[in-house]
Design an enzyme around this catalytic site. Sequence first.
Site, PDB file in Angstrom:
ATOM      1  N   ALA A   1      -4.402 101.577  13.918  1.00 63.17           N
ATOM      2  CA  ALA A   1      -4.458 101.097  15.316  1.00 63.17           C
ATOM      3  C   ALA A   1      -5.621 101.277  16.037  1.00 63.17           C
ATOM      4  O   ALA A   1      -6.510 101.903  15.349  1.00 63.17           O
ATOM      5  CB  ALA A   1      -3.339 101.997  15.994  1.00 63.17           C
ATOM      6  N   LYS A   2      -5.813 100.699  17.116  1.00 61.31           N
ATOM      7  CA  LYS A   2      -6.965 101.136  17.992  1.00 61.31           C
ATOM      8  C   LYS A   2      -6.724 100.864  19.449  1.00 61.31           C
ATOM      9  O   LYS A   2      -5.959 100.167  19.638  1.00 61.31           O
ATOM     10  CB  LYS A   2      -8.043 100.057  17.225  1.00 61.31           C
ATOM     11  CG  LYS A   2      -9.778 100.757  17.753  1.00 61.31           C
ATOM     12  CD  LYS A   2      -9.796 101.767  16.481  1.00 61.31           C
ATOM     13  CE  LYS A   2     -11.357 102.485  16.784  1.00 61.31           C
ATOM     14  NZ  LYS A   2     -11.639 103.129  15.761  1.00 61.31           N
ATOM     15  N   GLY A   3      -7.624 101.475  20.277  1.00 60.00           N
ATOM     16  CA  GLY A   3      -7.489 101.205  21.882  1.00 60.00           C
ATOM     17  C   GLY A   3      -8.818 101.299  22.379  1.00 60.00           C
ATOM     18  O   GLY A   3      -9.756 101.598  21.619  1.00 60.00           O
TER      19      GLY A   3
END
Length: 423
Positions: free
Chosen positions: A112-114
């Site tokens: 994931a990444k934000g």
Amino acid sequence: MTTIETPTHLRENPLEIAREQLRRIAGPFDIDDNLVQVLSECKKSIEVSVPVNMDDGSTRVFTGYRVTHNVARGPSKGGIRYHPDVTADEVKALAMWMTWKCALMGIPFGGAKGGVIVNPKELSRRELERMTRRYTTEIINEIGPEKDIPAPDVGTDSSVMAWIFDTYSMNKGHSVLGVVTGKPLEIGGSLGREEATARSALYVLRDALMYESRSLDGLRVAVQGFGKVGSFLARFLAEDGARVTAISDSTTALYNPNGIDVPAAFAHKRETGSLAGLKEADRIPHEDLLLLDCDVLAPCALEQVITAENADKIKARIILEGSNAPTTPTADEILDANGVLVLPDVLANAGGVVVSYFEWVQGLQEYFWKEAEVNAKLNDIVTRAFEETWECAQSRSLSMRHAAYGLAVRRVAEATTTRGIYP
Ligand code: NAD
């Protein structure tokens, strides 16, 4: 009024690069076309607007993202980036690379990444806190200890993680230690987390040198980026006998062929917030650092710094990727043809997510380990992954990048096939 566009570090679309890398290893690793199609896409991606009351009474609206690429092997995991150049496709690409990294390390997470489009240096601490709490609230249904677990990345640190932890916990009505990693030690962080990414890069370099019957002693290393990854890497390298001849941050690039005084640089950066004004080293243009005559080049800043334009001019024989995706696929081909050993991001900088995994485990158990235990377990995991990658690269005559990505994608593909496509 004329708008001056901020120059971005992204020359090519990072998501296209990530997909291209996936396609390149699909053939040699027998990854089915249907699976390539599944793995080319992100499972979930949300864009949120983040309104913030500024200290001067005005309101600014920031754009934030949180992306989950894949959860076939476990909950998704990945950092949050605060940077003015953040784009949706960059976050998606970084999420995909996180999936491969976790799989290569054999830890039970997906990727994931934000990110938030913001220059955190332009915000006061109170503004940064309000923005972080609002962003967390906007993505609160997406994150959680069994679902998706954020961590620090470029422009974020343990304070930001503390605000995310607190905001999530206040909404749940109790402390949820496992919601985020990279927390300060006093609220459930792990010993060794801060230095973990640099430590894995050091282990990977040490292992590669061992195969070439060389050591760190006297090795000339140029380190680009002096943040959470680059500063600790420079420090560890200098402590272990290497000669760090160049360092840089976004303001300043410095060179001293006799070796930079890394502890002094570390102290100067902590004190002043930048490397500008550090004595006993020559200021050089940023792009020159990459082309210096040295043994190892360690990019530890942003993506796409080694490209088709400069790859041929790189003199270092080893590239140690502390940052994510510093090398474009075309540059990779040039380096490969020139016999440069590239120790790829998913291997070299995986220490961050490995010790984040340890922090998550410790938080769930509410039982905390000694630093020596953390570092020993990190060493075991990284060394095993290095040996698997090296062996695969040698036996199949592949680059370390293709071997690492191939092994990782195959693991994710196997998990996806084993689970089956729902329904
Ligand atoms: P950071 O924000 O702490 O540091 C980034 C550094 O890069 C800063 O010193 C900044 O001044 C410098 N920089 C920016 N532009 C530059 C330029 N053009 N030239 C030279 N220096 C420049 O971020 P970080 O956490 O150290 O992350 C760096 C890289 O490592 C990113 O690619 C990130 O995704 C990757 N990474 C970080 C972690 C982690 O645990 N923090 C883990 C894995 C990978």
